[in-house]
Design a protein around this motif. Structure first.
Motif, short mmCIF file in Angstrom:
data_model
loop_
_atom_site.label_atom_id
_atom_site.label_comp_id
_atom_site.label_asym_id
_atom_site.label_seq_id
_atom_site.Cartn_x
_atom_site.Cartn_y
_atom_site.Cartn_z
N LEU A 43 60.55 -39.07 -30.00
CA LEU A 43 61.00 -37.86 -29.24
C LEU A 43 60.02 -36.59 -29.35
CD1 LEU A 43 64.91 -37.78 -30.54
CD2 LEU A 43 64.06 -38.43 -28.45
N THR A 44 60.24 -35.75 -28.17
CA THR A 44 59.09 -34.72 -28.25
C THR A 44 60.01 -33.40 -28.69
OG1 THR A 44 57.92 -35.27 -26.40
CG2 THR A 44 57.70 -32.93 -26.63
N ARG A 45 59.49 -32.62 -29.77
CA ARG A 45 60.11 -31.47 -30.25
C ARG A 45 59.32 -30.25 -30.15
NH1 ARG A 45 61.22 -32.41 -36.33
NH2 ARG A 45 59.44 -34.06 -36.61
N VAL A 46 60.01 -29.28 -30.06
CA VAL A 46 59.37 -27.83 -29.52
C VAL A 46 59.50 -26.91 -30.91
CG1 VAL A 46 59.12 -25.94 -27.91
CG2 VAL A 46 59.97 -28.31 -27.28
N VAL A 47 58.53 -26.33 -31.61
CA VAL A 47 58.57 -25.55 -32.60
C VAL A 47 59.38 -24.19 -32.12
CG1 VAL A 47 57.21 -24.12 -34.20
CG2 VAL A 47 56.21 -26.50 -33.44
N THR A 48 60.40 -23.82 -32.94
CA THR A 48 61.24 -22.72 -32.66
C THR A 48 60.83 -21.43 -33.48
OG1 THR A 48 62.75 -23.36 -34.17
CG2 THR A 48 62.89 -23.93 -31.75
N LYS A 58 63.27 -28.16 -32.40
CA LYS A 58 64.43 -28.60 -31.77
C LYS A 58 63.98 -29.66 -30.73
CE LYS A 58 67.21 -24.41 -31.46
NZ LYS A 58 68.07 -23.37 -30.55
N ILE A 59 64.87 -30.57 -30.32
CA ILE A 59 64.43 -31.93 -29.51
C ILE A 59 64.21 -31.01 -28.10
CG2 ILE A 59 65.11 -34.00 -28.62
CD1 ILE A 59 64.59 -33.68 -31.75
N LYS A 60 63.26 -31.31 -27.51
CA LYS A 60 62.92 -30.90 -25.98
C LYS A 60 64.04 -31.35 -25.31
CE LYS A 60 59.42 -30.31 -22.51
NZ LYS A 60 57.99 -30.98 -22.33
N ASP A 61 64.62 -30.17 -24.24
CA ASP A 61 65.61 -30.73 -23.39
C ASP A 61 67.01 -31.37 -23.91
OD1 ASP A 61 63.70 -29.81 -21.38
OD2 ASP A 61 63.03 -31.68 -21.16
N GLN A 62 67.19 -31.09 -25.18
CA GLN A 62 68.31 -31.70 -25.86
C GLN A 62 68.88 -30.62 -26.59
OE1 GLN A 62 68.17 -35.71 -27.68
NE2 GLN A 62 66.57 -36.29 -26.21
N PHE A 67 69.76 -32.37 -34.22
CA PHE A 67 68.62 -32.07 -34.89
C PHE A 67 68.12 -30.44 -34.35
CE2 PHE A 67 67.75 -36.57 -35.21
CZ PHE A 67 67.80 -36.89 -36.26
N SER A 68 68.83 -30.26 -32.90
CA SER A 68 68.54 -28.94 -32.29
C SER A 68 69.50 -27.89 -32.87
CB SER A 68 68.76 -29.01 -30.73
OG SER A 68 67.79 -29.80 -30.34
N THR A 69 70.65 -28.28 -33.34
CA THR A 69 71.71 -27.41 -33.82
C THR A 69 71.52 -27.13 -35.41
OG1 THR A 69 73.25 -28.93 -33.82
CG2 THR A 69 73.14 -27.84 -31.94
N ASP A 70 70.67 -27.83 -36.09
CA ASP A 70 70.84 -27.72 -37.45
C ASP A 70 70.18 -26.38 -37.88
OD1 ASP A 70 71.20 -28.84 -39.97
OD2 ASP A 70 69.22 -29.84 -39.95
N ASN A 71 70.54 -26.09 -38.94
CA ASN A 71 70.06 -24.79 -39.80
C ASN A 71 70.42 -23.43 -39.04
OD1 ASN A 71 68.53 -25.86 -42.18
ND2 ASN A 71 67.31 -26.85 -40.61
N MET A 118 60.21 -23.25 -23.83
CA MET A 118 61.71 -22.80 -24.36
C MET A 118 61.50 -21.26 -24.55
SD MET A 118 62.52 -25.63 -27.11
CE MET A 118 64.20 -25.31 -27.41
N GLN A 119 62.63 -20.49 -24.22
CA GLN A 119 62.63 -19.11 -24.08
C GLN A 119 63.65 -18.99 -25.30
OE1 GLN A 119 60.79 -17.13 -22.32
NE2 GLN A 119 59.79 -18.80 -21.37
N GLU A 120 63.02 -18.89 -26.62
CA GLU A 120 63.97 -18.89 -27.67
C GLU A 120 63.80 -17.41 -28.29
OE1 GLU A 120 66.17 -20.56 -28.87
OE2 GLU A 120 65.76 -22.66 -27.41
N ASP A 121 64.69 -16.80 -28.96
CA ASP A 121 64.39 -15.60 -29.72
C ASP A 121 63.66 -15.68 -30.94
OD1 ASP A 121 65.29 -14.05 -27.76
OD2 ASP A 121 67.45 -14.23 -28.46
N THR A 122 62.56 -16.42 -30.71
CA THR A 122 62.00 -16.94 -32.22
C THR A 122 60.94 -15.82 -32.57
OG1 THR A 122 60.40 -18.11 -30.96
CG2 THR A 122 62.47 -19.24 -31.78
N ASN A 123 60.29 -15.12 -31.39
CA ASN A 123 59.15 -14.47 -31.89
C ASN A 123 59.93 -12.87 -32.34
OD1 ASN A 123 57.38 -16.16 -31.01
ND2 ASN A 123 56.63 -15.18 -29.34
N MET A 124 59.09 -12.27 -33.17
CA MET A 124 59.46 -11.01 -33.54
C MET A 124 59.17 -10.05 -32.11
SD MET A 124 57.48 -10.72 -37.21
CE MET A 124 58.06 -8.94 -37.43
#
Length: 371
Positions: A43-48, A58-62, A67-71, A118-124
């Protein structure tokens, strides 16, 4: 195989320091093997999110994968191990199981070029990251007070210098003890150290034409050029002449109530304007009352502390001091006040206007009148 993996080749990583630099939000990687979670393999994952001791993905496109909803929605957590737990084999990063005696490989990754997929609110907030970079430029000296790292924290009191600030605001360090663990503003506690003091000696090329008197008391037509070293023997006579020939209004405004008190200010002016002749020096003496010298401030850090103590109470200033880059802040204050640091203290005009020699001021006034 996913389309993006066909088009991209994995990246070769050489060591743990390079790996930590590379792992940033948006980076994609694939699990090649995983003893504890074999369902992650392939599986391809994307750092958040990236932190000092770990990173989340998170798992890409999933997005609904466990694993994507964890933590709390940050994704699957992967801890950074110690350097000796890693094997960097070309484009494959292998991690050994340090909890077992055989220290076999527990999982393997390969990483791909950064893509913001992925457009996540991960960056400061970008402004905050830029602010941190301005406050802590490379080379800034820092002393660590405490670190929120349960595995291998840097010892309190350790000193080092800033290497760089990444896109999420982590300050990557070069510690004096050889370690390179980053610090996170807001989580780790640290203080900025002032630059090491250096002694700077400034010499002014001051010269004067010395005319001796003949046996009849008349000045000789030919002069002798005296350099600054020779003029030191005439310091009292030169100052006495400057005082003697001052204008009447200078006495009224208290230009030189005490030679000893005004002498440091005069020396600061001579240094700043690089005066090389007595006429220019005398002109500055006439306008010495237009300037303010603060001998107690001899560095940007002292200027910053003085400003903080002026704008807030002492307790608030003490709480803020460890988190302010005093060197950068002090330089901004000096710049805004049109001031300059001299060997004798902080010098600026009484009206905080740009400092100009009397000749420059007259030229500017004449130019304004012509226009």
């Amino acid at each position: 195989m996913e389309r993006s993996d066909k088009q991209r080749k994995p990246v070769a990583i050489k060591n743990l320091s390079e790996l930590k630099r590379f792992i940033q939000p948006g980076v994609e990687f694939k699990t090649l093997s995983q003893k504890n979670h074999p369902d992650l393999v392939g599986l391809t994952r994307v750092v958040t999110t990236v932190q000092t001791v770990c990173f989340y993905s998170k798992i890409k496109d999933q997005p609904n994968s466990r694993f994507s909803t964890d933590n709390g929605g940050k994704g699957f957590r992967t801890d950074f191990a110690k350097a000796d737990a890693y094997i960097f084999d070309g484009t494959t990063v292998k991690v050994k199981d340090t909890r077992n005696k055989d220290r076999g490989v527990i999982y393997e990754f390969e990483f791909y070029d950064r893509e913001q997929t992925m457009q996540e609110d991960t960056n400061m907030d970008r402004k905050m990251v830029n602010f941190i970079r301005e406050q802590y430029p490379p080379g800034t000296r820092i002393r660590l007070n405490s670190m929120e790292d349960p595995y291998a924290p840097i010892a309190p009191g350790t000193e080092g210098e800033v290497d760089f600030v990444d896109d999420i605001g982590t300050i990557h360090m070069k510690w004096d003890n050889g370690r390179a663990l980053g610090i996170v503003p807001g989580e780790d506690s640290f203080s900025v150290l002032p630059p090491k003091l250096t002694t700077l000696k400034l010499y002014m090329p001051l010269t004067a034409d010395f005319y001796e008197r003949s046996e009849y008391g008349d000045l000789e037509p030919e002069s002798t050029m005296l350099d600054g070293c020779a003029l030191r023997g005439y310091q009292d006579q030169i100052m006495a002449e400057l005082v003697k020939n001052r204008m009447p209004e200078e006495t009224e405004r208290g230009l030189m109530p005490s030679r000893e008190k005004q002498l440091p200010k005069l020396k600061a002016l001579l240094e700043h304007f690089e005066v090389t002749d007595l006429a220019a020096a005398a002109s500055l003496v006439e306008h010495i009352g237009d300037y303010i010298l603060t001998p107690e401030i001899s560095s940007p850090q002292e200027a910053a502390i003085d400003e903080l103590n002026f704008t807030m109470d002492v307790h608030s200033a003490e709480l803020l001091l460890p988190h302010v880059n005093l060197f950068a802040y002090g330089n901004e204050i000096i710049k805004d006040d049109n001031a300059t640091l001299t060997s004798y203290g902080l010098l600026h005009r009484e009206d905080y206007q740009p400092m100009q020699t009397p000749v420059q001021e007259r030229f500017e006034m004449d130019t304004q009148q012509l226009t």
